[in-house]
Design an enzyme around this catalytic site. Structure first.
Site, PDB file in Angstrom:
ATOM      1  N   PHE A 122     -34.899  31.604 -34.791  1.00 31.03           N
ATOM      2  CA  PHE A 122     -33.883  31.602 -35.857  1.00 31.03           C
ATOM      3  C   PHE A 122     -34.260  32.578 -36.972  1.00 31.03           C
ATOM      4  CE2 PHE A 122     -32.424  29.253 -39.860  1.00 31.03           C
ATOM      5  CZ  PHE A 122     -31.231  29.950 -39.916  1.00 31.03           C
ATOM      6  N   LYS A 133     -32.125  18.773 -40.246  1.00 30.89           N
ATOM      7  CA  LYS A 133     -32.307  18.313 -38.862  1.00 30.89           C
ATOM      8  C   LYS A 133     -33.611  18.848 -38.278  1.00 30.89           C
ATOM      9  CE  LYS A 133     -27.496  17.850 -37.312  1.00 30.89           C
ATOM     10  NZ  LYS A 133     -26.480  18.450 -36.438  1.00 30.89           N
ATOM     11  N   THR A 134     -33.892  20.115 -38.551  1.00 34.25           N
ATOM     12  CA  THR A 134     -35.126  20.707 -38.005  1.00 34.25           C
ATOM     13  C   THR A 134     -36.341  19.958 -38.536  1.00 34.25           C
ATOM     14  OG1 THR A 134     -34.138  22.885 -37.722  1.00 34.25           O
ATOM     15  CG2 THR A 134     -36.526  22.818 -37.956  1.00 34.25           C
ATOM     16  N   GLY A 188     -42.956  32.833 -35.753  1.00 34.01           N
ATOM     17  CA  GLY A 188     -42.701  33.140 -37.165  1.00 34.01           C
ATOM     18  C   GLY A 188     -43.885  33.850 -37.811  1.00 34.01           C
ATOM     19  N   ASN A 202     -37.166  28.856 -31.633  1.00 30.97           N
ATOM     20  CA  ASN A 202     -35.780  29.213 -31.295  1.00 30.97           C
ATOM     21  C   ASN A 202     -35.398  30.588 -31.855  1.00 30.97           C
ATOM     22  OD1 ASN A 202     -35.465  28.749 -33.999  1.00 30.97           O
ATOM     23  ND2 ASN A 202     -33.741  27.322 -33.814  1.00 30.97           N
ATOM     24  N   TYR A 256     -34.551  21.590 -47.990  1.00 31.18           N
ATOM     25  CA  TYR A 256     -35.913  21.950 -47.580  1.00 31.18           C
ATOM     26  C   TYR A 256     -36.918  20.944 -48.150  1.00 31.18           C
ATOM     27  CZ  TYR A 256     -40.040  25.001 -47.003  1.00 31.18           C
ATOM     28  OH  TYR A 256     -41.263  25.541 -46.656  1.00 31.18           O
ATOM     29  N   LYS A 258     -38.881  18.129 -45.977  1.00 28.91           N
ATOM     30  CA  LYS A 258     -40.346  18.141 -45.839  1.00 28.91           C
ATOM     31  C   LYS A 258     -40.957  16.838 -46.347  1.00 28.91           C
ATOM     32  CE  LYS A 258     -41.250  22.441 -44.310  1.00 28.91           C
ATOM     33  NZ  LYS A 258     -42.046  22.783 -43.128  1.00 28.91           N
TER      34      LYS A 258
END
Ligand code: NAD
Ligand code: UDP
Length: 317
Positions: A37, A92-93, A13, A35, A146, A150
């Protein structure tokens, strides 16, 4: 001589790719797990030939067994457009990803740093935000996947420390910008620069009086590495960001000027729960890490504009 073997999740990223590069330059072996994404191999293409760099395409919601000394856990979509695209996956991430990475750190007795966010403060009621502030987050709003993801991750980290003595670090990252931001992720700096370079309308959401404090990516990488290098007693969250606060309208005007753009400003509705003011109190980072940002917004914007000029010229997006 290799210093450490380091895992960077989300390493392909924007921030992750700069981090991988710096850690390699400092003589470490780096495993980049992603991944892809919200990123592409383009961000790490220049690292692939380095024998101390390894890329693994993997989703951190699934366990993985690796032997490393340190983990930087950055895997998570970061822009509102990307994290709202599949909000359940974002949760989930954050949560399952953190559990997997904390389990890994526990097994190998390694250090682990979480890329947390200023979003844990939500739309803050105190200004500037220091680490003692608990925040003002809407738990059911469009940003909640989000923000609460977090926040839960921070809770997981501190509880793995209390319960299992995992060697944790929590960085609360404030708006960071620079080369390799995804051109289409809708974040304000990349949006405005791309619009300005193409002489298209600059889209200000709301009246432009909302504020953000922008940190150039090189400064952020310094802060993250300094935090990882602190001793095991440093466990609580630390704000990392540039305290220079700007109105969004000021950012737009600065970018128009720096790009000599003919763009006009257009006003669009402010998204729901968009924080009105944001500025980090970095007293803790200054005291504990001896860190503060060095790169002024104008200097960082010029570097970022050069990057986007190139990718537009080469038609890479
Ligand atoms: P980014 O979207 O460029 O990077 C995130 C990376 O994580 C991408 O490469 C993406 O493909 C990967 N990823 C996403 N879900 C994954 C999954 N399930 N498994 C494996 N990889 C996955 O965003 P960024 O700006 O570089 O942000 C990096 C981290 O820093 C994120 O955790 C973000 O929340 C945090 N952060 C960034 C900012 C900022 O201003 N850039 C501010 C606060 C916090
Ligand atoms: N913003 C804007 N125009 C854009 C993109 C964003 O005015 O084209 C605003 C957005 O509403 C917010 C600020 O800029 O107030 C920062 O947005 P960004 O998505 O970059 O980050 P975050 O809101 O997560 O801090």
């Amino acid at each position: 001589m290799i210093h450490k073997r380091i895992l960077v999740t989300g390493g392909a990223g924007f921030i992750g790719s700069h981090l991988c590069e710096r850690l390699l330059n400092e003589g470490n072996e780096v495993i980049c797990l992603d991944n892809l994404f919200t990123s592409s191999k383009d961000n790490i293409a220049h690292l692939l030939s380095n024998k101390y760099f390894e890329f693994i395409r993997h989703d951190i919601i699934h366990p993985i067994y690796l032997e490393v000394d340190e983990v930087y856990n950055l895997a998570c979509p970061a822009s509102p457009i990307h994290y709202q695209y599949n909000s359940i996956k974002t949760i989930k991430t954050s949560v399952m990803g953190a559990i997997n990475m904390l389990g890994l750190a526990k097994r190998v007795k390694g250090k682990i740093l979480q890329a947390s966010t200023s979003e844990v403060y939500g739309d803050p009621l105190i200004h500037p935000q220091d680490e003692e502030y608990w925040g003002n987050v809407n738990p059911i709003g469009p940003r909640s996947c989000y923000d609460e993801g977090k926040r839960c991750t921070e809770s997981l980290f501190i509880n793995y420390y209390f319960q299992n003595k995992v060697r944790i670090k929590i960085a609360r990252i404030f708006n960071t910008y620079g080369p390799r931001m995804h051109p289409n992720d809708g974040r304000v700096v990349s949006n405005f620069i791309i619009q300005a370079l193409q002489n298209k309308p600059i889209t200000i959401y709301g009246d432009g009086n909302q504020t953000r404090s922008f940190c150039y990516v090189d400064d952020m990488i310094d802060g993250l590495i300094k935090l990882m290098d602190t001793n095991d007693h440093i466990t609580g969250p630390i704000n990392l960001g540039n305290p220079d606060e700007f109105k969004i309208i000021e950012l737009a005007e600065m970018i128009i000027k720096l790009t000599n753009s003919k763009s006009k400003i257009v006003y669009q509705p402010l998204p729901e729960d968009d924080p009105i003011r944001r500025q980090p109190d970095i007293t803790k980072a200054k005291t504990i890490l001896n860190w503060e940002p060095k790169i002024h917004l104008k200097t960082g914007l010029i570097k970022t504009i050069n990057y986007f000029e190139n990718i537009i010229k080469n038609n890479v997006f």
